[in-house]
Design an enzyme around this catalytic site. Sequence first.
Site, PDB file in Angstrom:
ATOM      1  N   ASP A  82       2.761   1.428  -3.927  1.00 42.98           N
ATOM      2  CA  ASP A  82       2.009   1.498  -5.185  1.00 42.98           C
ATOM      3  C   ASP A  82       2.080   2.883  -5.822  1.00 42.98           C
ATOM      4  O   ASP A  82       2.257   3.024  -7.040  1.00 42.98           O
ATOM      5  CB  ASP A  82       0.555   1.053  -5.002  1.00 42.98           C
ATOM      6  CG  ASP A  82      -0.165   1.792  -3.876  1.00 42.98           C
ATOM      7  OD1 ASP A  82       0.433   2.721  -3.274  1.00 42.98           O
ATOM      8  OD2 ASP A  82      -1.324   1.440  -3.577  1.00 42.98           O
TER       9      ASP A  82
ATOM     10  N   ASP B 164      -8.798   0.752   0.428  1.00 44.25           N
ATOM     11  CA  ASP B 164      -8.450   1.039   1.831  1.00 44.25           C
ATOM     12  C   ASP B 164      -9.711   1.160   2.690  1.00 44.25           C
ATOM     13  O   ASP B 164      -9.736   0.720   3.846  1.00 44.25           O
ATOM     14  CB  ASP B 164      -7.644   2.337   1.932  1.00 44.25           C
ATOM     15  CG  ASP B 164      -6.204   2.170   1.479  1.00 44.25           C
ATOM     16  OD1 ASP B 164      -5.749   1.017   1.351  1.00 44.25           O
ATOM     17  OD2 ASP B 164      -5.533   3.189   1.233  1.00 44.25           O
TER      18      ASP B 164
ATOM     19  N   HIS C 258      -7.527   4.243  -2.484  1.00 44.33           N
ATOM     20  CA  HIS C 258      -8.289   4.680  -1.317  1.00 44.33           C
ATOM     21  C   HIS C 258      -9.625   3.951  -1.189  1.00 44.33           C
ATOM     22  O   HIS C 258     -10.118   3.741  -0.075  1.00 44.33           O
ATOM     23  CB  HIS C 258      -8.516   6.187  -1.391  1.00 44.33           C
ATOM     24  CG  HIS C 258      -7.256   6.975  -1.282  1.00 44.33           C
ATOM     25  ND1 HIS C 258      -7.143   8.294  -1.710  1.00 44.33           N
ATOM     26  CD2 HIS C 258      -6.037   6.643  -0.799  1.00 44.33           C
ATOM     27  CE1 HIS C 258      -5.909   8.717  -1.495  1.00 44.33           C
ATOM     28  NE2 HIS C 258      -5.223   7.737  -0.954  1.00 44.33           N
TER      29      HIS C 258
ATOM     30  N   ARG D 170       4.613   6.758  -9.880  1.00 43.99           N
ATOM     31  CA  ARG D 170       5.469   7.889 -10.248  1.00 43.99           C
ATOM     32  C   ARG D 170       6.746   7.413 -10.944  1.00 43.99           C
ATOM     33  O   ARG D 170       7.239   8.072 -11.859  1.00 43.99           O
ATOM     34  CB  ARG D 170       5.799   8.709  -9.000  1.00 43.99           C
ATOM     35  CG  ARG D 170       4.598   9.472  -8.449  1.00 43.99           C
ATOM     36  CD  ARG D 170       4.946  10.330  -7.254  1.00 43.99           C
ATOM     37  NE  ARG D 170       5.158   9.538  -6.047  1.00 43.99           N
ATOM     38  CZ  ARG D 170       4.188   9.150  -5.238  1.00 43.99           C
ATOM     39  NH1 ARG D 170       2.929   9.464  -5.505  1.00 43.99           N
ATOM     40  NH2 ARG D 170       4.465   8.451  -4.142  1.00 43.99           N
TER      41      ARG D 170
ATOM     42  N   ASP E 185       0.829  -1.206   0.000  1.00 45.31           N
ATOM     43  CA  ASP E 185       0.000   0.000   0.000  1.00 45.31           C
ATOM     44  C   ASP E 185       0.864   1.258   0.000  1.00 45.31           C
ATOM     45  O   ASP E 185       0.439   2.311  -0.473  1.00 45.31           O
ATOM     46  CB  ASP E 185      -0.916  -0.009   1.231  1.00 45.31           C
ATOM     47  CG  ASP E 185      -1.979   1.076   1.177  1.00 45.31           C
ATOM     48  OD1 ASP E 185      -2.552   1.302   0.098  1.00 45.31           O
ATOM     49  OD2 ASP E 185      -2.224   1.714   2.217  1.00 45.31           O
TER      50      ASP E 185
END
Length: 386
Positions: free
Chosen positions: A107, A129, A126, A112, A104
């Site tokens: 990632d 999550d 999210h 990037r 988590d």
Amino acid sequence: MAGYEYVSPEQLAGFDKYKYSAVDTNPLSLYVMHPFWNTIVKVFPTWLAPNLITFSGFLLVVFNFLLMAYFDPDFYASAPGHKHVPDWVWIVVGILNFVAYTLDGVDGKQARRTNSSTPLGELFDHGLDSWSCVYFVVTVYSIFGRGSTGVSVFVLYLLLWVVLFSFILSHWEKYNTGILFLPWGYDISQVTISFVYIVTAVVGVEAWYEPFLFNFLYRDLFTSMIIGCALCVTLPMSLLNFFRSYKNNTLKHNSVYEAVVPLFSPCLLFILSTAWILWSPSDILELHPRVFYFMVGTAFANSTCQLIVCQMSSTRCPTLNWLLVPLFLVVLVVNLGVASYVESILLYTLTMAFTLAHIHYGVRVVKQLSSHFQIYPFSLRKPNSD
């Protein structure tokens, strides 16, 4: 229904203008975990899609939940006189929990690194999550369980809500301020619990029966830490960030009503689910705690995902989630009085309906955004490159 589109054209246009904005001030995250993740991410091949890393971490959390459900279905395994969870299970759960936490954390760095950052990636991360909250909390419950040395199922229900509201506060902040202030409690809890799982395998669950300090038991420490973190850290920081945005005249919503709209559905979910527990003729929470927790956590995740879509697209959050309608009807029926087996059937049916509805929502939203941005969700290849 299979082709239903949950993301409106207005929201798709909002996603086109979206820019990621987050603030992380947690010392553990800044000085320990981020350097660690920066090293770990270099292990992954550059062809590996970030969303695949995100989904893999989520599946590990689900696996831990299912593994513990097998060995501790009713949360009595850690109680005196009951068959305890094998030591190897605690080790596996501890390792996998930390691996999931690590995935988590890397990632976004992988996104990037491969120049593949998209709004879909953030939403996917999210959104999963928000669903992971219930899996995580319920799995942790097995350390202490219920019984004379544990925590009652109703207290755990309340603690679950403390965690859920702590999670949604961050996204409520972003809905109003445009900035995601990453909560301190997440990193601390993940590292601590991963360690506690391993310690449990070494010392045994009997070690948690003993007082931590004077007559203050470890279960009391567990409860106090969750509530204390929420009341003394998460809530004050959220309100402070909201107040600063208000003082700087940068709030995205001018009225109090519009500012708190995202909290309507979670609050109503809490009211309805608590009413069901209190009015239940068969004491449904004592009878099926794991299923009840999962039902609540799934409905919460769906409302949170809708909030995340709205805050990322700068659109208005729905006042109420339609999933609350069948829940309201079930609570109404239960209050009129039903047989124990009927109430159990209602719970399992509602849980299945919520799960299918939430999965359908997630799949359709991912497909919509993938099509809109012309990307594959689990591959770095572009559709027009085939």
